[in-house]
Design an enzyme around this catalytic site. Structure first.
Site, PDB file in Angstrom:
ATOM      1  N   GLU A  42       0.814  -1.215   0.000  1.00  0.00           N
ATOM      2  CA  GLU A  42       0.000   0.000   0.000  1.00  0.00           C
ATOM      3  C   GLU A  42       0.847   1.263   0.000  1.00  0.00           C
ATOM      4  O   GLU A  42       1.622   1.496   0.941  1.00  0.00           O
ATOM      5  CB  GLU A  42      -0.926   0.013   1.224  1.00  0.00           C
ATOM      6  CG  GLU A  42      -1.860   1.185   1.244  1.00  0.00           C
ATOM      7  CD  GLU A  42      -2.734   1.235   2.491  1.00  0.00           C
ATOM      8  OE1 GLU A  42      -3.508   2.199   2.595  1.00  0.00           O
ATOM      9  OE2 GLU A  42      -2.654   0.331   3.337  1.00  0.00           O
ATOM     10  N   GLY A  47       5.751   1.059   6.157  1.00  0.00           N
ATOM     11  CA  GLY A  47       6.745   0.151   5.588  1.00  0.00           C
ATOM     12  C   GLY A  47       6.947   0.356   4.102  1.00  0.00           C
ATOM     13  O   GLY A  47       8.077   0.323   3.598  1.00  0.00           O
ATOM     14  N   CYS A  48       5.870   0.605   3.370  1.00  0.00           N
ATOM     15  CA  CYS A  48       5.971   0.781   1.913  1.00  0.00           C
ATOM     16  C   CYS A  48       6.672   2.101   1.584  1.00  0.00           C
ATOM     17  O   CYS A  48       7.449   2.174   0.627  1.00  0.00           O
ATOM     18  CB  CYS A  48       4.590   0.729   1.277  1.00  0.00           C
ATOM     19  SG  CYS A  48       3.795  -0.891   1.499  1.00  0.00           S
ATOM     20  N   THR A  49       6.426   3.122   2.376  1.00  0.00           N
ATOM     21  CA  THR A  49       7.108   4.401   2.175  1.00  0.00           C
ATOM     22  C   THR A  49       8.598   4.241   2.433  1.00  0.00           C
ATOM     23  O   THR A  49       9.427   4.701   1.636  1.00  0.00           O
ATOM     24  CB  THR A  49       6.513   5.484   3.097  1.00  0.00           C
ATOM     25  OG1 THR A  49       5.124   5.646   2.775  1.00  0.00           O
ATOM     26  CG2 THR A  49       7.243   6.807   2.944  1.00  0.00           C
ATOM     27  N   ALA A  52      10.164   2.220  -0.534  1.00  0.00           N
ATOM     28  CA  ALA A  52      10.270   3.016  -1.762  1.00  0.00           C
ATOM     29  C   ALA A  52      11.364   4.075  -1.631  1.00  0.00           C
ATOM     30  O   ALA A  52      12.141   4.296  -2.570  1.00  0.00           O
ATOM     31  CB  ALA A  52       8.924   3.662  -2.088  1.00  0.00           C
TER      32      ALA A  52
END
Length: 190
Positions: A42, A47-49, A52
């Site tokens: 998401e 965590g995804c931020t 990335a």
């Protein structure tokens, strides 16, 4: 854990929208560059931020990323408008794709992580010929993905160096053999 079923096989191609809504066509091996293709659950989540941004920073700071010309591509099931906000807010320098219809997820056999509560966080390392060399499925360990790609870039660089060294090492130079035979003939004649 068994390796992903795509390891050692040609990486699947797909066409899905990027964060601007334009169709992004991925055909591994065509440009002759390695690819780090990472699927994440998401856009905008913690965590995804972090994941990335670690890829963004590696592209700018890590010499092996620069030397290899690696293409980093992020994919999540988020809609285009959410991807656009994510890219702009985090100043991401690589394609971030919207896979709402889960076409790329199906092609790369992305399953579920964290007891089936979310999509799995999976990164594929695809070599310059378009072959999936390895896959990392680590949903909770978002920091492992850049390290995984770094390891593979180092490994591929070492393989290429070895191939180059092997091709440059002559078996036995004909001029050396001719000289040795000439010297032996002179010794016998004397």
């Amino acid at each position: 854990m068994a390796p992903h079923t795509l390891v050692g096989k040609p990486a699947p191609s797909f066409s899905i929208p990027n964060y601007d809504g334009e169709t992004y066509n991925l055909t591994p091996g065509v440009e002759g560059k390695p690819i780090a293709l990472f699927f994440y659950p998401e856009s905008g989540s913690y965590g995804c931020t972090r994941e990335a941004c670690q890829f963004r920073d590696a592209l700018a700071e890590k010499e092996v990323f620069k030397r290899s010309g690696i293409q980093v591509i992020g994919v999540s099931p988020d809609p285009v408008d959410k991807q656009k906000q994510f890219v702009e807010r985090q100043k991401l320098t690589f394609p971030v794709l919207s896979d709402e219809k889960r076409e790329a997820h199906k092609a790369y056999q992305i399953g579920r992580g964290i007891l089936g509560l979310t999509d799995a966080r999976t990164t594929f390392f695809i070599d310059s010929r378009g072959v999936v060399r390895d896959a990392l499925d680590a949903t909770m360990n978002f920091s492992a993905h850049v390290k995984f790609v770094l390891k593979w870039l180092d490994k591929v660089e070492e393989e290429e160096k070895k191939q180059k060294d092997d091709s440059e090492t002559p078996a036995e130079s004909p001029s050396v053999s001719t000289k040795a035979l000439g010297a032996a003939a002179q010794a016998v004649a004397a």
